[in-house]
Design a protein around this motif. Structure first.
Motif, PDB file in Angstrom:
ATOM      1  N   ILE A  14      49.578  48.968  37.895  1.00  0.00           N
ATOM      2  CA  ILE A  14      48.864  48.202  38.920  1.00  0.00           C
ATOM      3  C   ILE A  14      47.997  47.152  38.233  1.00  0.00           C
ATOM      4  O   ILE A  14      47.303  47.452  37.260  1.00  0.00           O
ATOM      5  CB  ILE A  14      47.971  49.116  39.774  1.00  0.00           C
ATOM      6  N   GLU A  15      48.015  45.947  38.749  1.00  0.00           N
ATOM      7  CA  GLU A  15      47.165  44.895  38.200  1.00  0.00           C
ATOM      8  C   GLU A  15      45.682  45.202  38.482  1.00  0.00           C
ATOM      9  O   GLU A  15      45.316  45.561  39.608  1.00  0.00           O
ATOM     10  CB  GLU A  15      47.525  43.539  38.808  1.00  0.00           C
ATOM     11  N   GLU A  16      44.875  45.068  37.465  1.00  0.00           N
ATOM     12  CA  GLU A  16      43.428  45.295  37.604  1.00  0.00           C
ATOM     13  C   GLU A  16      42.830  44.419  38.698  1.00  0.00           C
ATOM     14  O   GLU A  16      41.921  44.828  39.427  1.00  0.00           O
ATOM     15  CB  GLU A  16      42.734  45.016  36.275  1.00  0.00           C
ATOM     16  N   ALA A  17      43.373  43.199  38.839  1.00  0.00           N
ATOM     17  CA  ALA A  17      42.835  42.265  39.833  1.00  0.00           C
ATOM     18  C   ALA A  17      42.887  42.830  41.249  1.00  0.00           C
ATOM     19  O   ALA A  17      42.028  42.520  42.089  1.00  0.00           O
ATOM     20  CB  ALA A  17      43.598  40.940  39.772  1.00  0.00           C
ATOM     21  N   LEU A  18      43.895  43.671  41.534  1.00  0.00           N
ATOM     22  CA  LEU A  18      44.006  44.263  42.869  1.00  0.00           C
ATOM     23  C   LEU A  18      42.807  45.146  43.183  1.00  0.00           C
ATOM     24  O   LEU A  18      42.375  45.241  44.338  1.00  0.00           O
ATOM     25  CB  LEU A  18      45.292  45.089  42.974  1.00  0.00           C
ATOM     26  N   LEU A  19      42.271  45.816  42.179  1.00  0.00           N
ATOM     27  CA  LEU A  19      41.155  46.729  42.391  1.00  0.00           C
ATOM     28  C   LEU A  19      39.822  45.999  42.331  1.00  0.00           C
ATOM     29  O   LEU A  19      38.822  46.469  42.879  1.00  0.00           O
ATOM     30  CB  LEU A  19      41.194  47.842  41.340  1.00  0.00           C
ATOM     31  N   ARG A  20      39.803  44.841  41.688  1.00  0.00           N
ATOM     32  CA  ARG A  20      38.586  44.023  41.627  1.00  0.00           C
ATOM     33  C   ARG A  20      38.417  43.152  42.866  1.00  0.00           C
ATOM     34  O   ARG A  20      37.336  42.645  43.122  1.00  0.00           O
ATOM     35  CB  ARG A  20      38.633  43.111  40.397  1.00  0.00           C
ATOM     36  N   ARG A  21      39.490  42.992  43.616  1.00  0.00           N
ATOM     37  CA  ARG A  21      39.490  42.060  44.744  1.00  0.00           C
ATOM     38  C   ARG A  21      38.540  42.489  45.851  1.00  0.00           C
ATOM     39  O   ARG A  21      38.012  41.664  46.585  1.00  0.00           O
ATOM     40  CB  ARG A  21      40.917  41.925  45.278  1.00  0.00           C
ATOM     41  N   GLY A  22      38.354  43.788  46.021  1.00  0.00           N
ATOM     42  CA  GLY A  22      37.504  44.264  47.108  1.00  0.00           C
ATOM     43  C   GLY A  22      38.161  44.161  48.464  1.00  0.00           C
ATOM     44  O   GLY A  22      37.475  44.033  49.489  1.00  0.00           O
ATOM     45  N   PHE A  23      39.472  44.246  48.495  1.00  0.00           N
ATOM     46  CA  PHE A  23      40.215  44.113  49.747  1.00  0.00           C
ATOM     47  C   PHE A  23      39.725  45.124  50.782  1.00  0.00           C
ATOM     48  O   PHE A  23      39.614  46.314  50.506  1.00  0.00           O
ATOM     49  CB  PHE A  23      41.711  44.332  49.484  1.00  0.00           C
ATOM     50  N   GLY A  24      39.431  44.626  51.985  1.00  0.00           N
ATOM     51  CA  GLY A  24      38.996  45.493  53.078  1.00  0.00           C
ATOM     52  C   GLY A  24      37.517  45.808  53.077  1.00  0.00           C
ATOM     53  O   GLY A  24      37.021  46.431  54.005  1.00  0.00           O
ATOM     54  N   PRO A  68      33.736  47.087  50.832  1.00  0.00           N
ATOM     55  CA  PRO A  68      33.283  48.129  49.895  1.00  0.00           C
ATOM     56  C   PRO A  68      33.765  49.537  50.236  1.00  0.00           C
ATOM     57  O   PRO A  68      34.129  50.299  49.338  1.00  0.00           O
ATOM     58  CB  PRO A  68      31.754  48.029  49.976  1.00  0.00           C
ATOM     59  N   GLU A  69      33.757  49.902  51.518  1.00  0.00           N
ATOM     60  CA  GLU A  69      34.150  51.266  51.885  1.00  0.00           C
ATOM     61  C   GLU A  69      35.630  51.516  51.616  1.00  0.00           C
ATOM     62  O   GLU A  69      36.021  52.596  51.162  1.00  0.00           O
ATOM     63  CB  GLU A  69      33.818  51.539  53.359  1.00  0.00           C
ATOM     64  N   GLN A 114      34.436  54.080  35.986  1.00  0.00           N
ATOM     65  CA  GLN A 114      33.394  53.071  35.816  1.00  0.00           C
ATOM     66  C   GLN A 114      33.288  52.164  37.032  1.00  0.00           C
ATOM     67  O   GLN A 114      32.189  51.861  37.503  1.00  0.00           O
ATOM     68  CB  GLN A 114      33.673  52.238  34.562  1.00  0.00           C
ATOM     69  N   MET A 115      34.423  51.741  37.539  1.00  0.00           N
ATOM     70  CA  MET A 115      34.432  50.860  38.708  1.00  0.00           C
ATOM     71  C   MET A 115      33.867  51.587  39.924  1.00  0.00           C
ATOM     72  O   MET A 115      33.112  51.003  40.717  1.00  0.00           O
ATOM     73  CB  MET A 115      35.861  50.389  38.981  1.00  0.00           C
ATOM     74  N   ARG A 116      34.211  52.856  40.075  1.00  0.00           N
ATOM     75  CA  ARG A 116      33.704  53.641  41.206  1.00  0.00           C
ATOM     76  C   ARG A 116      32.191  53.822  41.098  1.00  0.00           C
ATOM     77  O   ARG A 116      31.460  53.713  42.094  1.00  0.00           O
ATOM     78  CB  ARG A 116      34.402  55.004  41.254  1.00  0.00           C
ATOM     79  N   GLY A 117      31.702  54.063  39.877  1.00  0.00           N
ATOM     80  CA  GLY A 117      30.269  54.246  39.687  1.00  0.00           C
ATOM     81  C   GLY A 117      29.462  52.989  39.914  1.00  0.00           C
ATOM     82  O   GLY A 117      28.278  53.043  40.236  1.00  0.00           O
ATOM     83  N   ALA A 118      30.120  51.837  39.748  1.00  0.00           N
ATOM     84  CA  ALA A 118      29.411  50.565  39.907  1.00  0.00           C
ATOM     85  C   ALA A 118      29.261  50.159  41.376  1.00  0.00           C
ATOM     86  O   ALA A 118      28.509  49.222  41.682  1.00  0.00           O
ATOM     87  CB  ALA A 118      30.142  49.471  39.153  1.00  0.00           C
ATOM     88  N   LEU A 119      29.966  50.829  42.281  1.00  0.00           N
ATOM     89  CA  LEU A 119      29.893  50.449  43.705  1.00  0.00           C
ATOM     90  C   LEU A 119      28.649  51.031  44.381  1.00  0.00           C
ATOM     91  O   LEU A 119      28.176  52.099  44.021  1.00  0.00           O
ATOM     92  CB  LEU A 119      31.144  50.954  44.427  1.00  0.00           C
TER      93      LEU A 119
END
Length: 280
Positions: free
Chosen positions: A170-180, A182-183, A275-280
């Motif tokens: 999976i491209e990292e950009a897909l998870l950084r996009r914030g689609f939909g 924060p929740e 890390q990404m989950r903890g930063a939200l």
């Protein structure tokens, strides 16, 4: 082999057809005086999977009719084949996707690379609903619910088939996009972490910065069939192409192997997701 086919069969007709097929299978199995536990291994499926087919909750794979002949007899197989011919669509699955869905159900290995959206087998319900809310042309509530239910049903492959290898890049950009929002992103990250803990699932993230990226030809899916053949699949804009040529599927497999070496490892991906989950 690109195809565009618009689905015209209603959800109620599909559900009735699935239940009818399931009832026919159960009647033939009972006539042979076999329990689900006795019948299932003889046709190379789990008893839980056969139970869901008989309940009308799963679309029967094409191989089931062929395998049933040796167990139930040629007459029963002809009756079952006649019932199967009424099943021309799968509930909640686009018509152009259905050939691949049949292969997906039987695959012993399934590989996916995505740069547009998270692969359907890994999407939590919140993410799925966010996708269909943005579908153009807009879907009715009934259509949207059918699509959500169909996609969630497919995800049972990950847990019901522990001997199948599932690999996702999976491209990292897909998870950084914030689609939909924060929740939805939180639900997505939590879901990916949970699915990645399954022993038969490997998730790798392709870094945003990767000068050697070999996936420039776009998303692709690969499946290894029970007879050890590899089949490829690509799709877009309500059209799809199934790639059965050994030469073409081999080339796809080589590209996928190269990308696996370029992406973060499964363990490093899990750490970055944390890390990404903890930063939200």
């Amino acid at each position: 082999m690109g195809t565009i086919d618009h689905c015209t069969t209603s959800a109620s007709e599909l559900s009735d057809s699935l239940r009818t097929f399931g009832a026919v299978l159960k009647a033939l199995r009972d006539e042979a005086r076999l329990t689900q536990e006795e019948f299932a291994p003889r046709v190379s499926y789990s008893s839980a999977y056969i139970a869901k087919i008989e309940q009308g909750k799963r679309f029967p794979p094409r191989e089931l009719v062929e395998r049933s002949e040796d167990v139930l007899g040629p007459l029963a197989a002809r009756v079952l084949a006649a019932a199967a011919r009424s099943l021309t669509r799968r509930v909640g699955l686009a018509s152009w996707f259905q050939h691949w869905a049949a292969i997906e159900e039987e695959a012993v290995s399934l590989y996916a690379y995505e740069c547009r959206v998270v692969p359907g087998l890994l999407q939590p319900e919140e993410y799925i609903r966010a996708l269909f809310r943005r579908h153009l042309p807009p879907l009715s509530d009934e259509q949207s619910e059918q699509q959500v239910a169909g996609r969630l049903a497919r995800q049972s492959h990950l847990t019901e088939r522990p001997n199948t290898e599932f690999c996702f890049i999976i491209e990292e950009a897909l998870l950084r996009r914030g689609f939909g929002g924060p929740e939805v992103t939180k639900a997505l990250l939590d879901h990916l972490l949970a699915q990645g803990r399954l022993r038969n699932v490997e998730i790798q993230m392709m870094p945003i910065e990767q000068p050697e990226h070999s996936g420039f030809e776009g998303p692709m899916y690969l499946a290894e069939t029970p007879d050890s053949r590899w089949v490829g699949y690509v799709e877009g804009h309500e059209a799809s192409m199934l790639i059965t040529s050994p030469k073409a599927s081999s080339a796809m497999l080589r590209r996928y192997g190269r990308m696996r070496s370029q992406a973060l490892s499964h363990q490093d991906t899990a750490s970055l997701l944390e890390q990404m989950r903890g930063a939200l």
